[in-house]
Design a protein around this motif. Structure first.
Motif, PDB file in Angstrom:
ATOM      1  N   GLN A  67      46.116  40.356  46.505  1.00 55.98           N
ATOM      2  CA  GLN A  67      47.310  40.221  45.676  1.00 55.98           C
ATOM      3  C   GLN A  67      46.971  39.605  44.318  1.00 55.98           C
TER       4      GLN A  67
ATOM      5  N   ARG B 204      44.089  39.783  42.825  1.00 54.69           N
ATOM      6  CA  ARG B 204      43.365  40.768  42.015  1.00 54.69           C
ATOM      7  C   ARG B 204      44.322  41.809  41.443  1.00 54.69           C
ATOM      8  N   ALA B 205      45.315  42.221  42.207  1.00 54.68           N
ATOM      9  CA  ALA B 205      46.282  43.216  41.703  1.00 54.68           C
ATOM     10  C   ALA B 205      47.094  42.656  40.541  1.00 54.68           C
ATOM     11  N   GLN B 206      47.345  41.342  40.561  1.00 55.95           N
ATOM     12  CA  GLN B 206      48.100  40.702  39.492  1.00 55.95           C
ATOM     13  C   GLN B 206      47.223  40.308  38.317  1.00 55.95           C
ATOM     14  N   GLY B 207      45.896  40.492  38.464  1.00 55.31           N
ATOM     15  CA  GLY B 207      44.979  40.118  37.399  1.00 55.31           C
ATOM     16  C   GLY B 207      44.746  38.627  37.307  1.00 55.31           C
ATOM     17  N   ARG B 208      45.036  37.886  38.361  1.00 58.48           N
ATOM     18  CA  ARG B 208      44.893  36.430  38.326  1.00 58.48           C
ATOM     19  C   ARG B 208      43.711  35.933  39.145  1.00 58.48           C
TER      20      ARG B 208
ATOM     21  N   SER C 220      40.248  34.699  40.115  1.00 57.38           N
ATOM     22  CA  SER C 220      39.160  34.058  39.387  1.00 57.38           C
ATOM     23  C   SER C 220      38.001  33.755  40.339  1.00 57.38           C
TER      24      SER C 220
ATOM     25  N   GLU D 262      39.262  46.687  49.791  1.00 51.66           N
ATOM     26  CA  GLU D 262      39.843  47.636  48.856  1.00 51.66           C
ATOM     27  C   GLU D 262      39.566  49.071  49.281  1.00 51.66           C
TER      28      GLU D 262
END
Length: 529
Positions: free
Chosen positions: A6, A8-12, A14, A40
Protein backbone atom coordinates in the motif's frame (compact mmCIF):
# COMPACT_ATOMS: atom_id res chain seq x y z
CA UNK A 1 3.60 -7.22 3.05
CA UNK A 2 0.15 -5.73 2.38
CA UNK A 3 1.04 -2.54 4.23
CA UNK A 4 4.32 -2.19 2.33
CA UNK A 5 2.49 -2.71 -0.95
CA UNK A 6 0.00 0.00 0.00
CA UNK A 7 2.84 2.41 0.82
CA UNK A 8 4.51 1.64 -2.49
CA UNK A 9 1.25 2.24 -4.39
CA UNK A 10 0.89 5.60 -2.64
CA UNK A 11 4.51 6.50 -3.38
CA UNK A 12 5.34 6.75 0.32
CA UNK A 13 7.50 3.62 0.71
CA UNK A 14 10.96 4.46 1.99
CA UNK A 15 14.07 2.49 2.84
CA UNK A 16 13.39 3.09 6.52
CA UNK A 17 10.11 1.18 6.26
CA UNK A 18 11.90 -1.79 4.69
CA UNK A 19 14.73 -1.72 7.24
CA UNK A 20 12.28 -1.63 10.16
CA UNK A 21 10.29 -4.56 8.72
CA UNK A 22 13.47 -6.61 8.36
CA UNK A 23 14.47 -5.90 11.96
CA UNK A 24 11.05 -6.98 13.22
CA UNK A 25 11.07 -10.20 11.19
CA UNK A 26 14.75 -11.03 11.80
CA UNK A 27 15.76 -10.89 8.12
CA UNK A 28 17.95 -8.63 6.05
CA UNK A 29 16.76 -5.57 4.15
CA UNK A 30 17.57 -7.29 0.87
CA UNK A 31 15.26 -10.19 1.77
CA UNK A 32 12.36 -7.80 2.37
CA UNK A 33 12.91 -6.17 -1.05
CA UNK A 34 12.87 -9.64 -2.67
CA UNK A 35 9.63 -10.48 -0.88
CA UNK A 36 8.08 -7.26 -2.16
CA UNK A 37 9.05 -8.18 -5.72
CA UNK A 38 7.51 -11.64 -5.34
CA UNK A 39 4.30 -10.15 -3.85
CA UNK A 40 3.93 -7.73 -6.75
CA UNK A 41 4.35 -10.57 -9.24
CA UNK A 42 2.05 -12.98 -7.38
CA UNK A 43 -0.54 -11.66 -4.93
CA UNK A 44 -0.83 -15.16 -3.44
CA UNK A 45 2.66 -14.75 -1.95
CA UNK A 46 1.45 -11.89 0.27
CA UNK A 47 0.07 -14.27 2.92
CA UNK A 48 3.31 -16.30 3.11
CA UNK A 49 6.26 -14.05 2.27
CA UNK A 50 9.45 -15.96 1.53
CA UNK A 51 7.68 -19.30 1.13
CA UNK A 52 9.48 -21.65 -1.24
CA UNK A 53 7.83 -23.09 -4.31
CA UNK A 54 6.23 -26.52 -4.10
CA UNK A 55 8.83 -28.23 -6.36
CA UNK A 56 11.54 -28.39 -3.70
CA UNK A 57 12.96 -31.77 -2.69
CA UNK A 58 11.37 -33.47 0.33
CA UNK A 59 12.35 -36.61 2.21
CA UNK A 60 9.99 -39.44 1.24
CA UNK A 61 9.19 -42.68 3.03
CA UNK A 62 11.64 -44.62 0.80
CA UNK A 63 14.43 -42.17 1.66
CA UNK A 64 13.61 -42.54 5.36
CA UNK A 65 14.06 -46.31 5.03
CA UNK A 66 17.46 -45.76 3.42
CA UNK A 67 18.44 -43.38 6.22
CA UNK A 68 17.53 -46.06 8.74
CA UNK A 69 19.55 -48.61 6.72
CA UNK A 70 22.62 -46.38 6.81
CA UNK A 71 22.12 -45.53 10.51
CA UNK A 72 21.50 -41.85 9.76
CA UNK A 73 24.44 -41.39 7.35
CA UNK A 74 22.82 -38.94 4.93
CA UNK A 75 25.93 -38.63 2.72
CA UNK A 76 25.96 -42.41 2.13
CA UNK A 77 22.27 -42.30 1.19
CA UNK A 78 22.99 -39.52 -1.29
CA UNK A 79 25.84 -41.55 -2.85
CA UNK A 80 23.52 -44.51 -3.35
CA UNK A 81 20.81 -42.30 -4.87
CA UNK A 82 23.36 -40.89 -7.33
CA UNK A 83 24.57 -44.41 -8.23
CA UNK A 84 20.99 -45.60 -8.80
CA UNK A 85 20.20 -42.66 -11.08
CA UNK A 86 23.45 -43.18 -13.00
CA UNK A 87 22.76 -46.89 -13.53
CA UNK A 88 19.28 -46.06 -14.85
CA UNK A 89 20.76 -43.52 -17.29
CA UNK A 90 23.11 -46.15 -18.77
CA UNK A 91 26.29 -44.89 -17.11
CA UNK A 92 28.92 -47.38 -15.88
CA UNK A 93 27.62 -49.10 -12.77
CA UNK A 94 28.96 -47.71 -9.51
CA UNK A 95 28.80 -50.09 -6.58
CA UNK A 96 28.44 -48.50 -3.14
CA UNK A 97 30.16 -50.83 -0.63
CA UNK A 98 27.70 -52.09 1.94
CA UNK A 99 24.78 -50.45 0.20
CA UNK A 100 21.17 -51.51 0.22
CA UNK A 101 19.75 -53.68 -2.62
CA UNK A 102 19.10 -51.77 -5.83
CA UNK A 103 15.37 -52.41 -5.74
CA UNK A 104 15.16 -50.70 -2.34
CA UNK A 105 16.74 -47.46 -3.63
CA UNK A 106 14.20 -45.01 -5.11
CA UNK A 107 14.86 -43.49 -8.51
CA UNK A 108 14.94 -39.69 -8.32
CA UNK A 109 14.85 -37.46 -11.37
CA UNK A 110 16.70 -35.26 -10.89
CA UNK A 111 18.86 -36.21 -7.90
CA UNK A 112 19.30 -33.19 -5.63
CA UNK A 113 22.73 -31.94 -4.79
CA UNK A 114 24.37 -33.05 -1.58
CA UNK A 115 23.81 -29.70 0.13
CA UNK A 116 20.13 -29.70 -0.88
CA UNK A 117 19.72 -33.28 0.34
CA UNK A 118 21.35 -32.54 3.71
CA UNK A 119 19.23 -29.41 4.11
CA UNK A 120 16.06 -31.43 3.40
CA UNK A 121 17.05 -34.06 5.97
CA UNK A 122 17.56 -31.38 8.62
CA UNK A 123 14.26 -29.73 7.67
CA UNK A 124 12.00 -32.80 7.34
CA UNK A 125 13.41 -34.89 10.21
CA UNK A 126 13.30 -33.67 13.76
CA UNK A 127 16.38 -33.72 15.97
CA UNK A 128 14.93 -36.69 17.86
CA UNK A 129 14.39 -38.66 14.64
CA UNK A 130 17.94 -37.99 13.46
CA UNK A 131 19.34 -39.05 16.82
CA UNK A 132 17.23 -42.21 16.81
CA UNK A 133 18.60 -43.17 13.39
CA UNK A 134 22.18 -42.87 14.67
CA UNK A 135 21.99 -44.14 18.27
CA UNK A 136 18.64 -45.94 18.51
CA UNK A 137 15.16 -45.03 19.75
CA UNK A 138 16.26 -44.75 23.38
CA UNK A 139 18.67 -41.93 22.53
CA UNK A 140 15.84 -39.88 21.06
CA UNK A 141 14.45 -39.41 24.57
CA UNK A 142 16.96 -36.60 25.10
CA UNK A 143 15.00 -34.51 22.58
CA UNK A 144 11.54 -35.29 23.95
CA UNK A 145 9.41 -32.92 26.00
CA UNK A 146 8.09 -34.24 29.32
CA UNK A 147 5.37 -32.88 31.51
CA UNK A 148 6.12 -31.78 35.04
CA UNK A 149 4.19 -33.26 37.92
CA UNK A 150 2.42 -30.72 40.13
CA UNK A 151 4.04 -30.00 43.46
CA UNK A 152 1.97 -31.56 46.23
CA UNK A 153 2.67 -31.74 49.98
CA UNK A 154 5.46 -33.23 52.03
CA UNK A 155 5.49 -37.00 52.47
CA UNK A 156 2.99 -37.43 49.67
CA UNK A 157 5.53 -39.15 47.40
CA UNK A 158 9.05 -40.37 47.98
CA UNK A 159 11.44 -41.63 45.34
CA UNK A 160 14.15 -44.19 46.05
CA UNK A 161 17.15 -45.43 44.11
CA UNK A 162 20.69 -46.83 44.30
CA UNK A 163 23.63 -44.93 42.80
CA UNK A 164 27.17 -46.26 42.46
CA UNK A 165 29.96 -43.86 43.29
CA UNK A 166 32.48 -43.84 40.40
CA UNK A 167 35.47 -44.03 42.71
CA UNK A 168 37.40 -46.62 44.74
CA UNK A 169 37.42 -46.67 48.53
CA UNK A 170 39.38 -48.80 50.97
CA UNK A 171 37.03 -51.26 52.69
CA UNK A 172 39.04 -53.40 55.11
CA UNK A 173 42.01 -53.62 52.75
CA UNK A 174 40.01 -54.11 49.53
CA UNK A 175 39.34 -51.40 46.94
CA UNK A 176 35.61 -51.41 46.18
CA UNK A 177 33.09 -49.12 44.54
CA UNK A 178 30.54 -48.02 47.15
CA UNK A 179 26.82 -47.60 46.55
CA UNK A 180 24.52 -44.99 48.06
CA UNK A 181 20.84 -45.76 48.72
CA UNK A 182 18.53 -42.89 49.53
CA UNK A 183 14.97 -41.65 49.72
CA UNK A 184 13.98 -38.12 48.69
CA UNK A 185 10.72 -36.23 49.14
CA UNK A 186 9.51 -34.99 45.74
CA UNK A 187 7.61 -31.96 47.06
CA UNK A 188 10.37 -30.37 49.16
CA UNK A 189 13.48 -32.05 47.59
CA UNK A 190 14.53 -33.14 51.08
CA UNK A 191 16.74 -36.22 51.40
CA UNK A 192 14.96 -38.10 54.17
CA UNK A 193 17.18 -41.19 54.47
CA UNK A 194 20.63 -42.32 53.31
CA UNK A 195 22.58 -45.58 53.58
CA UNK A 196 26.05 -46.34 52.19
CA UNK A 197 27.14 -49.87 51.30
CA UNK A 198 30.68 -51.00 50.35
CA UNK A 199 29.94 -53.15 47.34
CA UNK A 200 26.63 -54.10 45.79
CA UNK A 201 23.55 -53.01 47.76
CA UNK A 202 20.77 -55.35 48.86
CA UNK A 203 17.42 -55.17 50.57
CA UNK A 204 19.33 -54.62 53.82
CA UNK A 205 20.58 -51.31 52.35
CA UNK A 206 17.01 -50.31 51.50
CA UNK A 207 15.76 -51.18 54.97
CA UNK A 208 18.56 -49.19 56.62
CA UNK A 209 17.86 -46.14 54.43
CA UNK A 210 14.12 -46.48 54.97
CA UNK A 211 14.58 -46.66 58.73
CA UNK A 212 16.68 -43.47 58.64
CA UNK A 213 14.04 -41.83 56.42
CA UNK A 214 11.08 -42.61 58.70
CA UNK A 215 12.65 -41.78 62.07
CA UNK A 216 12.74 -38.11 63.06
CA UNK A 217 14.62 -38.43 66.33
CA UNK A 218 18.33 -38.08 66.98
CA UNK A 219 20.57 -37.81 63.92
CA UNK A 220 17.78 -38.72 61.49
CA UNK A 221 15.49 -35.69 61.89
CA UNK A 222 13.81 -33.35 61.51
CA UNK A 223 12.51 -34.63 58.14
CA UNK A 224 10.83 -38.02 58.13
CA UNK A 225 7.61 -39.78 58.93
CA UNK A 226 5.55 -42.30 56.98
CA UNK A 227 5.07 -41.51 53.27
CA UNK A 228 1.83 -41.99 51.41
CA UNK A 229 3.54 -43.30 48.26
CA UNK A 230 7.00 -44.57 47.29
CA UNK A 231 8.13 -44.51 43.67
CA UNK A 232 10.78 -47.11 42.70
CA UNK A 233 12.12 -48.78 39.59
CA UNK A 234 11.97 -52.49 38.89
CA UNK A 235 14.98 -53.44 40.99
CA UNK A 236 14.43 -56.87 42.51
CA UNK A 237 15.66 -55.68 45.92
CA UNK A 238 13.09 -52.86 45.97
CA UNK A 239 10.38 -55.36 45.00
CA UNK A 240 11.51 -58.03 47.49
CA UNK A 241 8.94 -59.52 49.81
CA UNK A 242 10.60 -57.92 52.85
CA UNK A 243 10.58 -54.36 51.49
CA UNK A 244 7.10 -54.58 50.01
CA UNK A 245 5.78 -56.18 53.17
CA UNK A 246 7.18 -53.42 55.36
CA UNK A 247 5.86 -50.61 53.15
CA UNK A 248 2.49 -52.35 53.01
CA UNK A 249 2.41 -52.61 56.80
CA UNK A 250 3.11 -48.88 57.03
CA UNK A 251 0.25 -48.18 54.61
CA UNK A 252 2.46 -46.75 51.85
CA UNK A 253 1.59 -47.46 48.22
CA UNK A 254 4.43 -48.60 45.96
CA UNK A 255 4.62 -47.33 42.38
CA UNK A 256 6.51 -49.91 40.34
CA UNK A 257 7.66 -47.89 37.33
CA UNK A 258 8.31 -49.44 33.91
CA UNK A 259 11.83 -50.59 33.13
CA UNK A 260 14.29 -48.13 31.57
CA UNK A 261 12.15 -45.10 32.41
CA UNK A 262 14.34 -42.80 34.50
CA UNK A 263 12.29 -39.78 33.45
CA UNK A 264 9.38 -41.10 35.51
CA UNK A 265 11.36 -40.59 38.74
CA UNK A 266 13.23 -37.47 37.79
CA UNK A 267 13.70 -36.14 41.33
CA UNK A 268 15.97 -38.96 42.52
CA UNK A 269 17.68 -39.24 39.11
CA UNK A 270 18.54 -35.53 39.33
CA UNK A 271 19.87 -36.19 42.82
CA UNK A 272 22.11 -38.95 41.45
CA UNK A 273 23.54 -36.61 38.81
CA UNK A 274 24.00 -33.81 41.34
CA UNK A 275 25.96 -35.90 43.83
CA UNK A 276 28.25 -37.08 41.04
CA UNK A 277 29.07 -33.53 39.94
CA UNK A 278 29.02 -31.83 43.35
CA UNK A 279 30.75 -34.47 45.50
CA UNK A 280 32.14 -37.59 43.81
CA UNK A 281 34.08 -35.67 41.16
CA UNK A 282 36.04 -33.82 43.88
CA UNK A 283 37.03 -36.91 45.91
CA UNK A 284 40.27 -38.84 45.42
CA UNK A 285 39.98 -42.03 43.40
CA UNK A 286 37.37 -40.63 40.97
CA UNK A 287 37.46 -42.93 37.94
CA UNK A 288 35.37 -41.07 35.35
CA UNK A 289 38.07 -38.48 34.63
CA UNK A 290 41.13 -40.34 33.28
CA UNK A 291 44.25 -40.08 35.40
CA UNK A 292 47.45 -38.64 33.85
CA UNK A 293 49.53 -41.24 32.07
CA UNK A 294 52.74 -40.31 33.82
CA UNK A 295 53.01 -39.31 37.43
CA UNK A 296 56.29 -37.78 38.51
CA UNK A 297 56.04 -39.14 42.02
CA UNK A 298 53.54 -41.83 42.89
CA UNK A 299 53.75 -40.82 46.53
CA UNK A 300 52.25 -37.43 45.67
CA UNK A 301 48.97 -38.97 44.43
CA UNK A 302 46.34 -38.95 47.19
CA UNK A 303 45.47 -42.35 48.69
CA UNK A 304 41.92 -43.62 48.33
CA UNK A 305 39.44 -42.74 51.03
CA UNK A 306 38.55 -45.31 53.61
CA UNK A 307 34.97 -46.43 53.75
CA UNK A 308 34.47 -44.50 57.00
CA UNK A 309 35.79 -41.30 55.43
CA UNK A 310 33.64 -41.77 52.35
CA UNK A 311 30.51 -42.32 54.45
CA UNK A 312 31.33 -39.17 56.42
CA UNK A 313 31.64 -37.18 53.18
CA UNK A 314 28.30 -38.49 51.85
CA UNK A 315 26.42 -37.74 55.06
CA UNK A 316 27.97 -34.26 55.26
CA UNK A 317 26.95 -33.58 51.66
CA UNK A 318 23.41 -34.79 52.45
CA UNK A 319 23.18 -32.31 55.34
CA UNK A 320 24.48 -29.55 53.07
CA UNK A 321 21.86 -30.42 50.44
CA UNK A 322 19.06 -30.23 52.99
CA UNK A 323 20.17 -27.10 54.87
CA UNK A 324 22.25 -24.91 52.49
CA UNK A 325 21.33 -25.87 48.92
CA UNK A 326 18.73 -23.77 47.10
CA UNK A 327 17.00 -25.71 44.28
CA UNK A 328 15.39 -23.55 41.61
CA UNK A 329 12.00 -25.21 42.06
CA UNK A 330 11.78 -24.05 45.71
CA UNK A 331 11.94 -20.30 44.92
CA UNK A 332 14.97 -19.55 47.08
CA UNK A 333 14.17 -21.92 49.96
CA UNK A 334 16.35 -24.75 51.16
CA UNK A 335 14.79 -28.23 51.21
CA UNK A 336 14.58 -28.33 55.00
CA UNK A 337 13.04 -24.84 55.09
CA UNK A 338 10.42 -25.92 52.56
CA UNK A 339 9.78 -29.02 54.67
CA UNK A 340 9.29 -27.06 57.89
CA UNK A 341 7.05 -24.46 56.23
CA UNK A 342 4.66 -27.16 54.98
CA UNK A 343 1.75 -27.46 57.46
CA UNK A 344 0.85 -31.03 56.45
CA UNK A 345 0.61 -33.23 59.59
CA UNK A 346 3.10 -36.08 59.87
CA UNK A 347 2.56 -39.74 60.75
CA UNK A 348 5.24 -41.27 62.97
CA UNK A 349 5.90 -44.77 64.30
CA UNK A 350 7.74 -45.66 67.54
CA UNK A 351 11.34 -46.73 67.00
CA UNK A 352 10.78 -50.05 68.77
CA UNK A 353 7.89 -50.94 66.46
CA UNK A 354 9.86 -49.87 63.41
CA UNK A 355 12.75 -52.10 64.48
CA UNK A 356 10.48 -55.13 64.44
CA UNK A 357 9.17 -54.31 60.96
CA UNK A 358 12.71 -54.18 59.56
CA UNK A 359 13.41 -57.85 60.34
CA UNK A 360 12.61 -60.88 58.19
CA UNK A 361 10.79 -63.85 59.67
CA UNK A 362 12.52 -67.24 59.35
CA UNK A 363 9.15 -68.82 58.58
CA UNK A 364 8.53 -71.48 61.22
CA UNK A 365 8.82 -72.16 64.95
CA UNK A 366 12.01 -73.67 66.36
CA UNK A 367 13.02 -75.28 69.66
CA UNK A 368 15.60 -73.98 72.09
CA UNK A 369 18.02 -76.81 72.86
CA UNK A 370 21.06 -77.17 75.05
CA UNK A 371 23.09 -75.88 72.08
CA UNK A 372 20.89 -72.81 71.59
CA UNK A 373 18.71 -72.43 68.50
CA UNK A 374 19.69 -73.89 65.13
CA UNK A 375 19.21 -71.89 61.93
CA UNK A 376 20.65 -72.55 58.50
CA UNK A 377 22.86 -75.32 59.83
CA UNK A 378 24.40 -73.11 62.54
CA UNK A 379 23.89 -72.78 66.28
CA UNK A 380 23.13 -69.40 67.84
CA UNK A 381 23.31 -68.81 71.59
CA UNK A 382 22.67 -66.00 74.04
CA UNK A 383 23.16 -65.58 77.79
CA UNK A 384 19.43 -65.00 78.31
CA UNK A 385 18.70 -68.58 77.09
CA UNK A 386 19.80 -70.15 80.37
CA UNK A 387 17.05 -72.38 81.80
CA UNK A 388 14.75 -72.05 78.73
CA UNK A 389 15.70 -75.18 76.75
CA UNK A 390 12.69 -76.80 75.08
CA UNK A 391 10.86 -73.51 74.51
CA UNK A 392 9.32 -72.78 71.11
CA UNK A 393 10.65 -69.58 69.56
CA UNK A 394 10.52 -67.65 66.31
CA UNK A 395 13.60 -66.26 64.54
CA UNK A 396 13.72 -62.79 62.99
CA UNK A 397 16.81 -61.39 61.30
CA UNK A 398 18.16 -58.56 59.18
CA UNK A 399 18.90 -59.69 55.58
CA UNK A 400 22.48 -60.90 55.12
CA UNK A 401 23.33 -60.19 58.78
CA UNK A 402 23.97 -63.81 59.74
CA UNK A 403 26.31 -63.04 62.65
CA UNK A 404 23.36 -62.39 64.95
CA UNK A 405 19.62 -63.01 65.01
CA UNK A 406 16.70 -61.87 67.10
CA UNK A 407 14.61 -64.39 69.04
CA UNK A 408 10.90 -63.84 69.70
CA UNK A 409 8.20 -65.96 71.26
CA UNK A 410 5.41 -67.39 69.04
CA UNK A 411 3.29 -64.28 69.62
CA UNK A 412 6.10 -61.98 68.38
CA UNK A 413 7.37 -60.59 71.72
CA UNK A 414 11.11 -60.02 71.62
CA UNK A 415 13.10 -62.29 73.93
CA UNK A 416 16.69 -61.40 73.15
CA UNK A 417 19.58 -61.46 70.70
CA UNK A 418 21.48 -64.63 69.80
CA UNK A 419 24.98 -64.63 68.37
CA UNK A 420 26.68 -67.22 66.19
CA UNK A 421 28.29 -69.93 68.32
CA UNK A 422 31.84 -70.97 67.46
CA UNK A 423 32.29 -67.99 65.15
CA UNK A 424 35.57 -67.76 63.30
CA UNK A 425 38.25 -65.45 64.69
CA UNK A 426 39.31 -62.36 62.75
CA UNK A 427 42.60 -64.09 61.93
CA UNK A 428 40.73 -67.05 60.47
CA UNK A 429 38.49 -64.76 58.45
CA UNK A 430 41.53 -62.94 57.02
CA UNK A 431 43.20 -66.24 56.11
CA UNK A 432 39.97 -67.49 54.53
CA UNK A 433 39.60 -64.30 52.50
CA UNK A 434 43.20 -64.58 51.26
CA UNK A 435 42.70 -68.23 50.32
CA UNK A 436 39.53 -67.42 48.40
CA UNK A 437 41.27 -64.56 46.60
CA UNK A 438 44.18 -66.80 45.61
CA UNK A 439 41.80 -69.48 44.38
CA UNK A 440 39.82 -66.98 42.32
CA UNK A 441 43.07 -65.61 40.84
CA UNK A 442 44.24 -69.12 39.94
CA UNK A 443 40.92 -69.95 38.29
CA UNK A 444 41.06 -66.74 36.26
CA UNK A 445 44.58 -67.53 35.08
CA UNK A 446 43.58 -71.06 34.10
CA UNK A 447 40.54 -69.75 32.22
CA UNK A 448 42.77 -67.22 30.45
CA UNK A 449 45.22 -69.93 29.37
CA UNK A 450 42.35 -72.16 28.19
CA UNK A 451 40.94 -69.28 26.15
CA UNK A 452 44.37 -68.77 24.58
CA UNK A 453 44.39 -72.43 23.52
CA UNK A 454 40.97 -72.05 21.88
CA UNK A 455 41.90 -68.85 20.07
CA UNK A 456 42.31 -69.31 16.34
CA UNK A 457 44.65 -67.07 14.40
CA UNK A 458 44.32 -66.43 10.68
CA UNK A 459 46.67 -64.95 8.13
CA UNK A 460 45.83 -61.41 6.95
CA UNK A 461 44.49 -61.11 3.41
CA UNK A 462 44.81 -58.33 0.84
CA UNK A 463 42.77 -60.11 -1.86
CA UNK A 464 39.50 -62.09 -1.64
CA UNK A 465 40.77 -65.55 -0.61
CA UNK A 466 39.68 -68.34 1.70
CA UNK A 467 40.76 -67.94 5.36
CA UNK A 468 44.10 -69.54 6.19
CA UNK A 469 44.61 -70.85 9.72
CA UNK A 470 47.88 -70.19 11.53
CA UNK A 471 49.54 -72.10 14.32
CA UNK A 472 51.48 -75.18 13.21
CA UNK A 473 51.36 -78.27 15.46
CA UNK A 474 53.46 -81.39 15.05
CA UNK A 475 51.85 -84.82 14.88
CA UNK A 476 53.51 -85.82 18.15
CA UNK A 477 52.17 -82.71 19.94
CA UNK A 478 48.66 -83.37 18.62
CA UNK A 479 48.74 -87.03 19.72
CA UNK A 480 50.01 -86.05 23.17
CA UNK A 481 47.25 -83.47 23.73
CA UNK A 482 44.54 -85.79 22.40
CA UNK A 483 45.76 -88.60 24.66
CA UNK A 484 45.69 -86.29 27.68
CA UNK A 485 42.16 -85.16 26.81
CA UNK A 486 40.97 -88.76 26.40
CA UNK A 487 42.32 -89.77 29.82
CA UNK A 488 40.73 -86.75 31.49
CA UNK A 489 37.23 -87.51 30.16
CA UNK A 490 35.56 -89.67 32.82
CA UNK A 491 32.72 -90.60 30.48
CA UNK A 492 35.21 -92.06 27.98
CA UNK A 493 37.02 -93.96 30.75
CA UNK A 494 33.81 -95.55 32.06
CA UNK A 495 33.41 -99.34 31.49
CA UNK A 496 29.73 -100.07 32.08
CA UNK A 497 29.97 -103.70 30.79
CA UNK A 498 33.03 -104.69 32.80
CA UNK A 499 30.89 -106.42 35.45
CA UNK A 500 27.64 -107.84 34.17
CA UNK A 501 24.62 -106.91 36.29
CA UNK A 502 23.05 -109.68 38.31
CA UNK A 503 19.64 -110.98 37.19
CA UNK A 504 16.68 -109.40 39.00
CA UNK A 505 14.89 -111.41 41.69
CA UNK A 506 12.12 -113.65 40.50
CA UNK A 507 9.40 -111.76 42.38
CA UNK A 508 10.21 -108.50 40.52
CA UNK A 509 7.84 -107.37 37.82
CA UNK A 510 10.42 -106.77 35.07
CA UNK A 511 9.62 -105.43 31.57
CA UNK A 512 9.23 -108.00 28.82
CA UNK A 513 12.25 -106.60 26.95
CA UNK A 514 14.52 -107.46 29.90
CA UNK A 515 13.00 -110.90 30.63
CA UNK A 516 14.83 -113.97 29.27
CA UNK A 517 13.12 -115.74 26.37
CA UNK A 518 10.53 -118.29 27.44
CA UNK A 519 10.27 -116.93 30.97
CA UNK A 520 6.79 -116.03 32.15
CA UNK A 521 5.96 -113.32 34.65
CA UNK A 522 4.93 -114.74 38.02
CA UNK A 523 1.17 -115.26 38.08
CA UNK A 524 0.78 -114.84 34.34
CA UNK A 525 -1.70 -117.28 32.86
CA UNK A 526 -3.10 -118.34 36.24
CA UNK A 527 -6.80 -118.21 36.76
CA UNK A 528 -8.15 -115.84 39.30
CA UNK A 529 -10.23 -117.61 41.94
Amino acid sequence: MRRLLQLRAQGRLSRGHVRLTGECLGVSERTVWRWLAQAEADLGAVARPGARSGDRFEVTAEVRVLLAYWRGNASAVHRQLVARAGAEAGEPATVVPGGAPADAVPLLDPVPSLSTFLRAVRRDLTAGERTALVAGPEAARAHDVFGKRPRLWRNHTWEADHVQAPLLVDADGDLVRPWVTWFIDTATKTITGTAVTPGHPSRASILAALRAAILRSGPYGPAGGIPERVRVDRGKDFLSKTVLGMLGTLGADVDDLPAYSPHLKGTVENLNRSVDRMLFAALPGYTVTPAPRRVKNAADSPPPLTFTEFTTEVLAWTRWWNTDHHPNSLQGQTPIAAWQSDPTPLSDIPEADLWGLMLEDAGRLRKLTSHGVRWRGRDYIGAWMAGQAGRSVRIRHMPHHDHEIEICDPSGRHLGTAHLADAATPEQLDALRRARTARARRLREEAKKAEALRRQRYAPATTPTAPHRLGAVTAAEADLELDAAAHSDLAALALPDLIAPAPPPEDWNTPASLRPAGERRPGAGEETP
